[in-house]
Design a protein around this motif. Structure first.
Motif, PDB file in Angstrom:
ATOM      1  N   SER A 119      13.475  -2.047  -2.301  1.00 31.40           N
ATOM      2  CA  SER A 119      14.105  -2.602  -1.098  1.00 31.40           C
ATOM      3  C   SER A 119      13.525  -1.973   0.157  1.00 31.40           C
ATOM      4  CB  SER A 119      15.619  -2.400  -1.150  1.00 31.40           C
ATOM      5  OG  SER A 119      15.903  -1.015  -1.063  1.00 31.40           O
ATOM      6  N   ARG A 120      13.214  -0.723   0.079  1.00 36.99           N
ATOM      7  CA  ARG A 120      12.667  -0.104   1.288  1.00 36.99           C
ATOM      8  C   ARG A 120      11.260  -0.610   1.568  1.00 36.99           C
ATOM      9  NH1 ARG A 120      11.929   6.119  -0.890  1.00 36.99           N
ATOM     10  NH2 ARG A 120       9.851   5.831  -1.763  1.00 36.99           N
ATOM     11  N   THR A 121      10.556  -0.967   0.515  1.00 38.74           N
ATOM     12  CA  THR A 121       9.231  -1.551   0.708  1.00 38.74           C
ATOM     13  C   THR A 121       9.361  -2.896   1.394  1.00 38.74           C
ATOM     14  OG1 THR A 121       8.546  -0.450  -1.310  1.00 38.74           O
ATOM     15  CG2 THR A 121       7.105  -2.191  -0.479  1.00 38.74           C
ATOM     16  N   LEU A 122      10.313  -3.624   0.910  1.00 36.96           N
ATOM     17  CA  LEU A 122      10.558  -4.944   1.489  1.00 36.96           C
ATOM     18  C   LEU A 122      10.997  -4.799   2.951  1.00 36.96           C
ATOM     19  CD1 LEU A 122      10.580  -7.923   0.516  1.00 36.96           C
ATOM     20  CD2 LEU A 122      13.062  -7.707   0.228  1.00 36.96           C
ATOM     21  N   ALA A 123      11.862  -3.826   3.178  1.00 31.14           N
ATOM     22  CA  ALA A 123      12.355  -3.593   4.530  1.00 31.14           C
ATOM     23  C   ALA A 123      11.214  -3.240   5.475  1.00 31.14           C
ATOM     24  CB  ALA A 123      13.383  -2.460   4.511  1.00 31.14           C
ATOM     25  N   LEU A 124      10.313  -2.390   4.984  1.00 35.82           N
ATOM     26  CA  LEU A 124       9.132  -2.024   5.796  1.00 35.82           C
ATOM     27  C   LEU A 124       8.390  -3.274   6.236  1.00 35.82           C
ATOM     28  CD1 LEU A 124       7.171   0.955   4.140  1.00 35.82           C
ATOM     29  CD2 LEU A 124       8.078   0.862   6.456  1.00 35.82           C
ATOM     30  N   ALA A 125       8.132  -4.120   5.266  1.00 35.08           N
ATOM     31  CA  ALA A 125       7.321  -5.306   5.532  1.00 35.08           C
ATOM     32  C   ALA A 125       8.039  -6.236   6.497  1.00 35.08           C
ATOM     33  CB  ALA A 125       7.020  -6.035   4.214  1.00 35.08           C
ATOM     34  N   VAL A 126       9.297  -6.486   6.224  1.00 33.55           N
ATOM     35  CA  VAL A 126      10.019  -7.468   7.013  1.00 33.55           C
ATOM     36  C   VAL A 126      10.277  -6.939   8.415  1.00 33.55           C
ATOM     37  CG1 VAL A 126      12.176  -8.787   7.174  1.00 33.55           C
ATOM     38  CG2 VAL A 126      11.009  -8.563   4.976  1.00 33.55           C
ATOM     39  N   ARG A 127      10.576  -5.645   8.525  1.00 28.54           N
ATOM     40  CA  ARG A 127      10.858  -5.062   9.851  1.00 28.54           C
ATOM     41  C   ARG A 127       9.657  -5.242  10.776  1.00 28.54           C
ATOM     42  NH1 ARG A 127      11.079  -0.143   8.521  1.00 28.54           N
ATOM     43  NH2 ARG A 127      13.230  -0.136   7.847  1.00 28.54           N
ATOM     44  N   LEU A 128       8.519  -4.858  10.264  1.00 24.03           N
ATOM     45  CA  LEU A 128       7.331  -4.954  11.094  1.00 24.03           C
ATOM     46  C   LEU A 128       7.020  -6.426  11.427  1.00 24.03           C
ATOM     47  CD1 LEU A 128       4.998  -3.539  12.476  1.00 24.03           C
ATOM     48  CD2 LEU A 128       3.723  -3.624  10.339  1.00 24.03           C
ATOM     49  N   CYS A 166       0.854  -1.214   0.000  1.00 21.44           N
ATOM     50  CA  CYS A 166       0.000   0.000   0.000  1.00 21.44           C
ATOM     51  C   CYS A 166       0.871   1.240   0.000  1.00 21.44           C
ATOM     52  CB  CYS A 166      -0.925   0.014   1.220  1.00 21.44           C
ATOM     53  SG  CYS A 166      -2.268  -1.149   1.099  1.00 21.44           S
ATOM     54  N   VAL A 167       1.923   1.233   0.841  1.00 22.25           N
ATOM     55  CA  VAL A 167       2.840   2.383   0.866  1.00 22.25           C
ATOM     56  C   VAL A 167       3.535   2.512  -0.488  1.00 22.25           C
ATOM     57  CG1 VAL A 167       4.904   3.337   1.959  1.00 22.25           C
ATOM     58  CG2 VAL A 167       3.192   2.189   3.345  1.00 22.25           C
ATOM     59  N   PHE A 168       3.964   1.378  -1.026  1.00 20.39           N
ATOM     60  CA  PHE A 168       4.655   1.349  -2.307  1.00 20.39           C
ATOM     61  C   PHE A 168       3.800   1.990  -3.405  1.00 20.39           C
ATOM     62  CE2 PHE A 168       5.809  -0.966  -6.239  1.00 20.39           C
ATOM     63  CZ  PHE A 168       7.151  -0.636  -6.297  1.00 20.39           C
ATOM     64  N   VAL A 169       2.510   1.759  -3.343  1.00 20.01           N
ATOM     65  CA  VAL A 169       1.606   2.353  -4.332  1.00 20.01           C
ATOM     66  C   VAL A 169       1.292   3.814  -3.978  1.00 20.01           C
ATOM     67  CG1 VAL A 169      -0.712   2.207  -5.329  1.00 20.01           C
ATOM     68  CG2 VAL A 169       0.596   0.120  -4.938  1.00 20.01           C
ATOM     69  N   ALA A 170       1.168   4.051  -2.686  1.00 19.67           N
ATOM     70  CA  ALA A 170       0.744   5.403  -2.259  1.00 19.67           C
ATOM     71  C   ALA A 170       1.812   6.457  -2.565  1.00 19.67           C
ATOM     72  CB  ALA A 170       0.435   5.424  -0.764  1.00 19.67           C
ATOM     73  N   VAL A 171       3.084   6.037  -2.464  1.00 22.28           N
ATOM     74  CA  VAL A 171       4.155   7.028  -2.677  1.00 22.28           C
ATOM     75  C   VAL A 171       4.082   7.637  -4.084  1.00 22.28           C
ATOM     76  CG1 VAL A 171       6.646   7.329  -2.850  1.00 22.28           C
ATOM     77  CG2 VAL A 171       5.688   6.140  -0.898  1.00 22.28           C
ATOM     78  N   PRO A 172       4.119   6.805  -5.153  1.00 23.94           N
ATOM     79  CA  PRO A 172       3.984   7.445  -6.477  1.00 23.94           C
ATOM     80  C   PRO A 172       2.617   8.101  -6.697  1.00 23.94           C
ATOM     81  CG  PRO A 172       3.972   5.062  -6.653  1.00 23.94           C
ATOM     82  CD  PRO A 172       4.331   5.376  -5.240  1.00 23.94           C
ATOM     83  N   ILE A 200       6.568   9.513   1.396  1.00 19.50           N
ATOM     84  CA  ILE A 200       5.606  10.360   0.657  1.00 19.50           C
ATOM     85  C   ILE A 200       6.130  11.793   0.571  1.00 19.50           C
ATOM     86  CG2 ILE A 200       3.287  11.359   0.735  1.00 19.50           C
ATOM     87  CD1 ILE A 200       2.370   8.702   2.010  1.00 19.50           C
ATOM     88  N   ALA A 201       6.693  12.272   1.693  1.00 21.43           N
ATOM     89  CA  ALA A 201       7.210  13.632   1.694  1.00 21.43           C
ATOM     90  C   ALA A 201       8.323  13.775   0.662  1.00 21.43           C
ATOM     91  CB  ALA A 201       7.735  13.982   3.087  1.00 21.43           C
ATOM     92  N   ALA A 202       9.195  12.762   0.581  1.00 24.11           N
ATOM     93  CA  ALA A 202      10.285  12.824  -0.393  1.00 24.11           C
ATOM     94  C   ALA A 202       9.746  12.830  -1.808  1.00 24.11           C
ATOM     95  CB  ALA A 202      11.215  11.638  -0.183  1.00 24.11           C
ATOM     96  N   ALA A 203       8.681  12.073  -2.013  1.00 18.10           N
ATOM     97  CA  ALA A 203       8.124  11.981  -3.364  1.00 18.10           C
ATOM     98  C   ALA A 203       7.374  13.245  -3.753  1.00 18.10           C
ATOM     99  CB  ALA A 203       7.180  10.776  -3.450  1.00 18.10           C
ATOM    100  N   THR A 204       6.776  13.885  -2.772  1.00 22.99           N
ATOM    101  CA  THR A 204       5.952  15.057  -3.118  1.00 22.99           C
ATOM    102  C   THR A 204       6.751  16.350  -3.026  1.00 22.99           C
ATOM    103  OG1 THR A 204       5.248  15.212  -0.827  1.00 22.99           O
ATOM    104  CG2 THR A 204       3.794  14.042  -2.320  1.00 22.99           C
ATOM    105  N   ARG A 205       7.979  16.288  -2.550  1.00 23.20           N
ATOM    106  CA  ARG A 205       8.759  17.507  -2.406  1.00 23.20           C
ATOM    107  C   ARG A 205       9.111  18.069  -3.771  1.00 23.20           C
ATOM    108  NH1 ARG A 205      13.138  16.480   1.745  1.00 23.20           N
ATOM    109  NH2 ARG A 205      11.308  16.203   3.047  1.00 23.20           N
ATOM    110  N   VAL A 206       8.731  19.278  -4.028  1.00 25.29           N
ATOM    111  CA  VAL A 206       8.987  19.908  -5.322  1.00 25.29           C
ATOM    112  C   VAL A 206      10.444  20.331  -5.403  1.00 25.29           C
ATOM    113  CG1 VAL A 206       8.340  21.783  -6.869  1.00 25.29           C
ATOM    114  CG2 VAL A 206       6.606  20.666  -5.461  1.00 25.29           C
ATOM    115  N   ARG A 207      10.953  20.839  -4.294  1.00 20.96           N
ATOM    116  CA  ARG A 207      12.337  21.300  -4.251  1.00 20.96           C
ATOM    117  C   ARG A 207      13.280  20.108  -4.462  1.00 20.96           C
ATOM    118  NH1 ARG A 207      15.410  22.149   0.244  1.00 20.96           N
ATOM    119  NH2 ARG A 207      13.627  21.550   1.511  1.00 20.96           N
ATOM    120  N   LYS A 208      14.316  20.370  -5.265  1.00 18.82           N
ATOM    121  CA  LYS A 208      15.257  19.283  -5.527  1.00 18.82           C
ATOM    122  C   LYS A 208      16.238  19.191  -4.364  1.00 18.82           C
ATOM    123  CE  LYS A 208      14.984  19.886 -10.507  1.00 18.82           C
ATOM    124  NZ  LYS A 208      15.617  20.550 -11.653  1.00 18.82           N
ATOM    125  N   SER A 209      16.247  18.046  -3.754  1.00 15.78           N
ATOM    126  CA  SER A 209      17.193  17.869  -2.653  1.00 15.78           C
ATOM    127  C   SER A 209      17.536  16.408  -2.541  1.00 15.78           C
ATOM    128  CB  SER A 209      16.582  18.380  -1.351  1.00 15.78           C
ATOM    129  OG  SER A 209      15.458  17.576  -1.042  1.00 15.78           O
TER     130      SER A 209
END
Lengths: 273, 234
Positions: free
Chosen positions: B156-165, B117-123, B214-223
């Motif tokens: 990998s971060r999606t996988l990490a989320l799942a496995v960590r929890l 769900c997070v994996f889909v929600a981010v994009p 989500i914040a990283a994906a929606t951030r307009v400023r390049k960082s």
């Protein structure tokens, strides 16, 4: 196999449903309530501010009115005080005038009374003095009062000196009408002759004389010609008597009327001018 | 040894089956929904309010504040997704105090589902915020060479989320089960308390990480993306 893909799908669906349920039953009502409360608080604050400013305005207005009222009251009070002062002054003046008028009237009355009394005393004294003099003269010298009066008058004529005598002589000589000798009583013939002689001797001329009796002339003899007069009478004595009596009366009246007897103090003029 | 509640199957028909994970999830959903409904039914907008209302208000405004602190300027837009993630994981952890209850988050299927769900929600949120082109361009930053690494990172971060929890929840339940067989009285209680703490921390970590992605994906400023995420994961 730890991952059951059917369960994964079912849980995904479950989670999506849960998101919807939570949104529907938890987040929306809460956020709505929070917004409503914030709005309400903001409204109440705005209302309170409005009320406060209104109250401030009303307070200012009230203070302004109060000040105006105070000023009006002060002005009215001042006006009333001034009016009362003027009225008091007016009443005071009126009362003083009335008192002055009353005092003057009373003084006048007193003066009149005193004058009448003096006159009465004078007349009475004259009668008494004459009666006493007659009796004394008759007893002591066996002469009448009239006789002595004539003698005194003649002596006075003879004793006249200087300017008085010159003036009188001039008047008697230049006057065409006879000189008038008035007396309070009828002069006997010898008295008349004696006076005539005395005149003639004194002025060294034939003086024409007309004798007249005037009871109002207070007990004396007077020679009048051309506005000049030689006289002897008891008026002088009466005047001094009158003065003494006046002083006595004045003493008596002083507590009642202070200024009243002032008029009585005028000195009677000697009439031999 | 049973590692996941998936293995308890109540009913099965071909591919369809009703295992404990799904049933417990339903139970949790039911409690959460009915509880929310009951609390918000007599919601007052005035200054006086009930204790329950105060509690849920604190929870919801707390989540909102956290989302905003991560860097999402419109927290209400993401509150439904991120807040539900937190509440679901936290409620599942709290439910472990009920004897016989197994948390659905102790099943890798459930955590994978949440991670997906997070994996889909981010994009989804990224595209909504920045548009498709800009979002896709963000995978080629700083240079196009980074594209595969970015994609690998995403997976990998999606996988990490799942496995960590899953690891945390499963291990908590596992340790309690093992301890129960060794020292039945004191230690399981202590471990349950520890498990509650771990569960709450995991709930926080899961939802905060999702918020950061989500914040990283929606951030307009390049960082440079995800320095915070790296820190938390470490």
């Amino acid at each position: 196999m730890l991952i059951d893909w059917f369960t994964v799908g079912a849980q995904t669906l479950n989670f999506i449903i849960l998101v919807w349920l939570m949104k529907r039953f938890l987040y929306q009502p809460i956020l709505h309530a929070l917004d409503a409360r914030e709005k309400r608080i903001a409204t109440e604050l705005a209302n309170a501010e409005a009320k406060q400013s209104e109250a401030q305005k009303e307070r200012d207005e009230f203070q302004q009115k109060n000040k105006e009222l105070d000023q009006q009251r002060a002005a009215l009070l001042r006006q009333a005080t001034d009016e009362a002062q003027a009225e008091r002054q007016r009443l005071f003046d009126e009362a003083r005038q009335a008192a002055d008028a009353l005092g003057a009237k009373r003084q006048e009355t007193l003066k009149t009374d005193a004058h009448n009394q003096n006159q009465a005393i004078g007349l009475r004294a004259q009668q008494e003095v004459f009666a006493i003099a007659r009796k004394v003269l008759a007893d002591l010298a066996a002469t009448s009062l009239e006789e002595r009066m004539g003698e005194v008058f003649i002596r006075r004529l003879q004793e006249m000196k200087g300017e008085t005598k010159a003036g009188l002589a001039e008047a008697l000589k230049t006057k065409s009408d006879p000189a008038l000798v008035r007396s309070a009583f009828d002069l006997p013939a010898e008295q008349r002759a004696a006076i005539q002689n005395a005149l003639n001797e004194t002025f060294s001329a034939e003086i024409r004389v007309r004798f007249e009796t005037d009871p109002e002339l207070i007990s004396g003899i007077e020679l009048t010609t051309n506005g000049l007069k030689v006289a002897w009478s008891i008026v002088d004595y009466l005047a001094s008597l009158e003065q003494s009596v006046g002083e006595i009366l004045q003493e008596k009246d002083r507590p009642a009327v202070k200024a009243a007897p002032q008029a009585e103090e005028t000195q009677p003029e000697p009439e031999n001018q | 040894m049973r590692l996941s509640p998936d293995e308890i199957i109540f009913w099965q028909y071909g591919l369809f089956k009703l295992n404990a994970t799904i049933v417990y999830t339903w139970g949790l959903m039911f409690v959460l929904a009915v509880g929310a409904r009951l609390i918000t039914r007599n919601f007052s907008t005035g200054l006086k309010r009930s204790r329950w209302q105060n509690l849920v208000e604190i929870v919801v405004t707390g989540i909102e504040t956290q989302i905003e602190e991560v860097g999402l300027s419109q927290p209400r837009k993401y509150l439904g997704f991120l807040g539900t993630l937190f509440l679901f994981v936290a409620a599942a952890s709290l439910s472990t105090v009920i004897p016989g209850y197994e948390p659905p988050t102790g099943s890798l299927s459930t955590t994978v589902a949440l991670a997906l769900c997070v994996f889909v929600a981010v994009p989804f949120f990224g595209i909504e915020e920045k548009g498709v082109g800009n979002y896709l361009k963000s995978y080629m930053e700083p240079t196009f060479i980074m594209l595969p690494f970015n994609l690998i990172s995403e997976i990998s971060r999606t996988l990490a989320l799942a496995v960590r929890l899953f690891g945390n929840m499963m291990s908590g339940a596992m340790i309690i089960a093992i301890l129960l067989s060794i020292t039945p009285f004191i230690f399981p209680i202590v471990m349950t308390l520890l498990g509650l703490l771990t569960g709450m921390v995991q709930a926080y970590i899961f939802s905060i990480l999702a918020a950061v992605y989500i914040a990283a994906a929606t951030r307009v400023r390049k960082s440079r993306p995800e320095p915070e995420a790296q820190n938390i994961e470490a």
